[in-house]
Design a protein around this motif. Structure first.
Motif, PDB file in Angstrom:
ATOM      1  N   UNK A 107       0.716  -1.228   0.011  1.00 53.91           N
ATOM      2  CA  UNK A 107       0.151   0.208  -0.037  1.00 53.91           C
ATOM      3  C   UNK A 107       0.813   1.549   0.026  1.00 53.91           C
ATOM      4  N   UNK A 108       2.143   1.141   0.002  1.00 52.58           N
ATOM      5  CA  UNK A 108       3.065   2.395   0.002  1.00 52.58           C
ATOM      6  C   UNK A 108       3.567   2.732   1.070  1.00 52.58           C
ATOM      7  N   UNK A 109       3.325   1.858   2.217  1.00 51.73           N
ATOM      8  CA  UNK A 109       4.152   2.340   3.443  1.00 51.73           C
ATOM      9  C   UNK A 109       5.596   2.122   3.430  1.00 51.73           C
ATOM     10  N   UNK A 110       6.397   2.895   4.207  1.00 51.36           N
ATOM     11  CA  UNK A 110       7.556   2.509   4.539  1.00 51.36           C
ATOM     12  C   UNK A 110       7.712   1.477   5.657  1.00 51.36           C
ATOM     13  N   UNK A 111       8.396   0.394   5.563  1.00 48.76           N
ATOM     14  CA  UNK A 111       8.433  -0.412   6.895  1.00 48.76           C
ATOM     15  C   UNK A 111      10.035  -0.652   7.016  1.00 48.76           C
ATOM     16  N   UNK A 112      10.350  -0.549   8.445  1.00 51.01           N
ATOM     17  CA  UNK A 112      11.621  -0.870   8.625  1.00 51.01           C
ATOM     18  C   UNK A 112      11.480  -2.175   9.798  1.00 51.01           C
ATOM     19  N   UNK A 113      12.260  -3.390   9.558  1.00 49.44           N
ATOM     20  CA  UNK A 113      11.651  -4.354  10.539  1.00 49.44           C
ATOM     21  C   UNK A 113      13.183  -4.993  10.931  1.00 49.44           C
ATOM     22  N   UNK A 114      13.165  -5.135  12.298  1.00 45.71           N
ATOM     23  CA  UNK A 114      14.434  -5.797  12.634  1.00 45.71           C
ATOM     24  C   UNK A 114      13.927  -7.229  12.857  1.00 45.71           C
ATOM     25  N   UNK A 115      14.897  -8.128  12.439  1.00 47.31           N
ATOM     26  CA  UNK A 115      14.494  -9.712  12.737  1.00 47.31           C
ATOM     27  C   UNK A 115      15.675 -10.293  13.081  1.00 47.31           C
ATOM     28  N   UNK A 116      15.323 -11.453  13.588  1.00 48.59           N
ATOM     29  CA  UNK A 116      16.843 -12.472  13.819  1.00 48.59           C
ATOM     30  C   UNK A 116      16.344 -13.650  12.754  1.00 48.59           C
ATOM     31  N   UNK A 117      15.245 -13.687  12.274  1.00 49.23           N
ATOM     32  CA  UNK A 117      14.853 -14.956  11.344  1.00 49.23           C
ATOM     33  C   UNK A 117      15.112 -14.566   9.830  1.00 49.23           C
ATOM     34  N   UNK A 118      15.863 -15.210   9.478  1.00 45.67           N
ATOM     35  CA  UNK A 118      16.374 -14.997   7.929  1.00 45.67           C
ATOM     36  C   UNK A 118      15.321 -15.227   6.968  1.00 45.67           C
ATOM     37  N   UNK A 119      14.289 -16.218   7.421  1.00 41.59           N
ATOM     38  CA  UNK A 119      13.176 -16.765   6.682  1.00 41.59           C
ATOM     39  C   UNK A 119      12.425 -15.436   6.329  1.00 41.59           C
ATOM     40  N   UNK A 120      12.398 -14.608   7.231  1.00 42.42           N
ATOM     41  CA  UNK A 120      11.155 -13.376   7.086  1.00 42.42           C
ATOM     42  C   UNK A 120      11.789 -12.289   6.000  1.00 42.42           C
ATOM     43  N   UNK A 121      13.281 -12.253   5.800  1.00 43.24           N
ATOM     44  CA  UNK A 121      13.916 -11.339   4.887  1.00 43.24           C
ATOM     45  C   UNK A 121      13.251 -11.312   3.514  1.00 43.24           C
ATOM     46  N   UNK A 122      12.657 -12.583   3.228  1.00 44.53           N
ATOM     47  CA  UNK A 122      12.141 -12.968   2.044  1.00 44.53           C
ATOM     48  C   UNK A 122      10.962 -11.727   1.749  1.00 44.53           C
ATOM     49  N   UNK A 123      10.523 -11.456   2.598  1.00 48.27           N
ATOM     50  CA  UNK A 123       9.277 -10.314   2.368  1.00 48.27           C
ATOM     51  C   UNK A 123       9.998  -8.911   2.079  1.00 48.27           C
ATOM     52  N   UNK A 124      11.070  -8.775   2.445  1.00 52.44           N
ATOM     53  CA  UNK A 124      11.794  -7.385   2.503  1.00 52.44           C
ATOM     54  C   UNK A 124      12.177  -6.973   0.901  1.00 52.44           C
ATOM     55  N   UNK A 125      12.231  -5.862   0.659  1.00 51.53           N
ATOM     56  CA  UNK A 125      12.748  -5.313  -0.523  1.00 51.53           C
ATOM     57  C   UNK A 125      14.174  -4.981  -0.263  1.00 51.53           C
ATOM     58  N   UNK A 126      14.724  -4.765   0.793  1.00 52.01           N
ATOM     59  CA  UNK A 126      16.117  -4.686   1.000  1.00 52.01           C
ATOM     60  C   UNK A 126      16.612  -5.430   2.414  1.00 52.01           C
ATOM     61  N   UNK A 127      17.548  -5.726   2.346  1.00 48.09           N
ATOM     62  CA  UNK A 127      17.942  -6.486   3.509  1.00 48.09           C
ATOM     63  C   UNK A 127      19.480  -5.933   4.030  1.00 48.09           C
ATOM     64  N   UNK A 128      19.266  -5.413   5.277  1.00 45.59           N
ATOM     65  CA  UNK A 128      20.535  -4.634   5.953  1.00 45.59           C
ATOM     66  C   UNK A 128      21.270  -5.746   7.075  1.00 45.59           C
ATOM     67  N   UNK A 129      22.308  -5.965   6.936  1.00 46.29           N
ATOM     68  CA  UNK A 129      22.787  -6.622   8.112  1.00 46.29           C
ATOM     69  C   UNK A 129      23.875  -5.888   8.840  1.00 46.29           C
ATOM     70  N   UNK A 130      23.802  -5.958  10.169  1.00 48.63           N
ATOM     71  CA  UNK A 130      24.499  -5.167  10.769  1.00 48.63           C
ATOM     72  C   UNK A 130      25.433  -5.837  11.614  1.00 48.63           C
ATOM     73  N   UNK A 131      26.768  -5.196  11.910  1.00 48.88           N
ATOM     74  CA  UNK A 131      27.736  -5.865  12.788  1.00 48.88           C
ATOM     75  C   UNK A 131      28.301  -4.761  13.667  1.00 48.88           C
TER      76      UNK A 131
END
Lengths: 253, 384
Positions: free
Chosen positions: A197-221
């Motif tokens: 619907x056009x919202x910007x979503x920023x999601x923190x997750x531990x579960x790599x499977x969920x990244x499939x929904x994302x349009x961009x994946x950022x990993x931090x260290x």
């Protein structure tokens, strides 16, 4: 990405320091990040890498930062506390891992809560909250207390609450962290819908499977951005889902 | 909350009774046609706060500044319908039985009957033709000393001197009045005998004046003031009171009671306020997480302050309402033993409301500000 005129979020050399002197420690250690409108970003990384701190900063809960944070082209440091609260109320929706519903209030009151701080009259608040709950198929649970709901339902209520003010940015801090995979799937579908619907979503997750929904994946260290993968969903939605999903399975095995 | 209830209750009760008491005196003054004025020795400061702050002063124990000369001066003035001095003498009163201690012996002039609208049930009131050692008694005193109201002709011992009872008054049933004595249980003698009983020094506590018409009250009183002032060589050691001023609690004891009640009430209000502050602080600590959530959902610190202030106000106003009701309950309970009913005034409502609101605000502010200053991140991290 740079063709879009105003990015929603621009971070320039963002740092967050904890402690002083010997105990000095940068939870966020120089992050440069530009987030455009309509992105679905998944932030991953091991515990203690500063994901939640970053979310708090993005959500204007933490203003003791170094570096620059521009939200909609405005430098956050220049905004007053009151103004920041207003932005939280109108532009940002929070979804927490532990749901964070107020246990004294019924479901519908919880959902209507953000509207209170926008100055919406009570009747309209309840009406709007009711509509929002209907979207999440929770209408018949309106007058339940939060403890009477299952985890998945609670998180859907929390999402309904995050959305009731129609925010442009949704910050989700491990939204499925306390849920089983089936409930997680439902929640992720909801978030995905919001993204469409056009919202910007920023999601923190531990579960790599969920990244499939994302349009961009950022990993931090260690407070820095490790990798920043643009998954161009339009082109590779079908493919990305599978390989990432497989990868996950492999790593598990 | 209990503290506030007690505080508001005690203040409400005492104010209601105070209003009841002054209403009763007011009605008496009104009943006398609004033509009554009194002269009292000493400077009466009629500002309310002074009344509260004053404890009985030496004025009560010192010699009265009013003299019989003043009475004469007033009685010779134009527009005066009657003048009656009141010399209240303490002393033993004894008939067949001794009268209760503290029975007032009032030395006055015959015109007291007209000025105070007294009626005589049996016999006659004092008059100038009577011999010195005659006494008129109130009906209660007659019963106390002789066991009957039919006491005419009997001998009453006042401070050891024999007096013949020549008259019995009708019952007035106004133990609280602007004269400061209960006529029903007093013995009335003439000023001459009063002076004799008091080592020839007339101690006039009060001079009651009745003017001939209501309209000339003010101008007449001005003449009275000027006249007495001249007698007293310009010293303002007396006060002329009329209308409502008379109903200012004449009894210093009453003001003392009010002062003590106010002190008790303020202590319990303070305790109640601290109690509210305590429970609010506990509430803030318990609901830290809720505060965090609210902040994250867009509540500004001002919203959080407002929320907790409203809660403490609800507590204190609730306590205040309970206190107001309890206070009236107490006042009515107390009025069973008192000769008057508690009065109602919006002033009491206002005072009760103002007290509970200000306590709620005062003691709610600190917890509310503490709640608002909580760091939203650590507030969110706290689990409840």
């Amino acid at each position: 990405m740079s063709d879009t005129p105003t990015p929603v979020i621009v971070l320039k050399d963002l740092r967050k320091r904890f402690g002083l002197g010997d105990t000095e420690h940068f939870a966020i250690d120089g992050i440069d990040l530009t987030i455009e409108k309509g992105e679905f970003i998944a932030i991953m990384g091991p515990s203690g890498c500063g994901k939640t701190t970053l979310m708090n900063i993005l959500g204007l809960l933490d203003s003791a930062i170094e570096g620059e944070y521009e939200l909609d082209g405005k430098n956050v440091a220049s905004l007053s506390q009151r103004r920041q609260a207003m932005i939280r109320s109108r532009q940002i929706g929070f979804i927490f891992q532990s749901f964070n519903l107020i246990s004294r209030l019924s479901v519908i009151e919880n959902v209507a809560l953000p509207l209170t701080y926008k100055g919406v009259p009570k009747l309209q608040r309840l009406k709007k909250a009711s509509e929002m709950l209907a979207n999440f198929h929770l209408q018949e649970r309106e007058y339940y207390m939060p403890r009477q709901l299952s985890g998945g339902q609670t998180q859907r209520v929390a999402i309904a609450r995050a959305l009731v003010n129609e925010p442009s940015i949704i910050l989700a801090d491990e939204p499925t962290g306390n849920l089983d995979s089936r409930a997680s799937h439902i929640i992720m579908e909801e978030l995905s819908d919001l993204h469409h619907k056009g919202n910007t979503i920023i999601m923190v997750t531990h579960n790599p499977r969920l990244t499939t929904y994302a349009s961009r994946v950022i990993t931090m260290l260690d407070g820095k951005i490790d990798t920043d993968t643009n998954v161009l969903k339009e082109e590779t939605a079908a493919e990305t889902k599978k390989p990432l999903g497989k990868k996950k399975k492999k790593s598990k095995e | 909350m209990l503290g506030i209830t007690i505080g508001v209750a005690s203040i409400t009760a005492i104010l209601a009774l105070g209003i009841g008491a002054s209403t009763i005196v007011n009605t008496q003054v009104e009943a006398l046609g609004g033509t009554t004025a009194v002269v009292r020795p000493g400077k009466t400061d009629i500002s309310g706060i002074d009344q509260l702050a004053q404890i009985p002063t030496q004025q009560q124990f010192s010699a009265s500044t009013l003299t019989l000369n003043d009475v004469d001066t007033i009685s010779k003035m134009e527009g005066i319908a009657g003048v009656a001095p009141l010399m209240v003498l303490p002393g033993a009163v004894k008939g067949t039985n001794p009268a209760p201690a503290g029975t007032p012996i009032i030395a006055t002039s015959p015109s007291l009957k007209e000025v105070n609208n007294l009626s005589v049930r049996d016999g006659e009131f004092l008059s100038d033709d009577l011999i010195v050692s005659t006494v008129v008694v109130g009906p209660q005193l007659a019963i106390d000393t002789f066991g009957t109201e039919q006491a005419i002709g009997k001998t009453l011992m006042l401070k050891g001197s024999p007096f013949t009872v020549v008259g019995i008054l009708s019952r007035t049933n106004t133990p609280i009045n602007f004269n400061g004595v209960d006529f029903d249980s007093s013995a009335f003698i003439t000023t001459q005998s009063g002076a004799l009983l008091n080592q020839s020094i007339p101690q006039i506590q009060q001079i009651n004046i009745q003017v001939s018409s209501k309209d000339s009250l003010e101008s007449t009183l001005k003449n009275v003031t000027d006249g007495i002032s001249k007698n007293h060589l310009g010293q303002a050691d007396f006060s002329v009171l009329s209308g409502k001023e008379i109903s200012q609690p004449a009894n210093r004891l009453f003001t003392a009671i009010i002062a003590i009640t106010v002190a008790i009430a303020s202590i319990s209000l303070l305790v109640g306020g601290v109690g509210i502050m305590n429970s609010m602080l506990v509430g803030v600590a318990e609901r830290t997480r809720e505060i965090g959530i609210r902040r994250a959902l867009g509540a500004s610190s001002r919203d959080v302050v407002a929320q907790f202030l409203i809660e403490s106000l609800a507590l204190s106003i609730g306590g205040g309402i309970a206190g107001f009701i309890t206070g009236y309950g107490l006042a009515y309970a107390a009025s069973i033993f008192l000769p008057f009913d508690p009065g109602f005034s919006w002033l009491i409502v206002g005072i009760a409301a103002a007290m509970s609101i200000s306590v709620g605000m005062l003691f709610g502010l600190y917890p509310a500000i503490r709640a608002a200053h909580k760091d939203p991140i650590s507030a969110l991290r706290q689990y409840d």
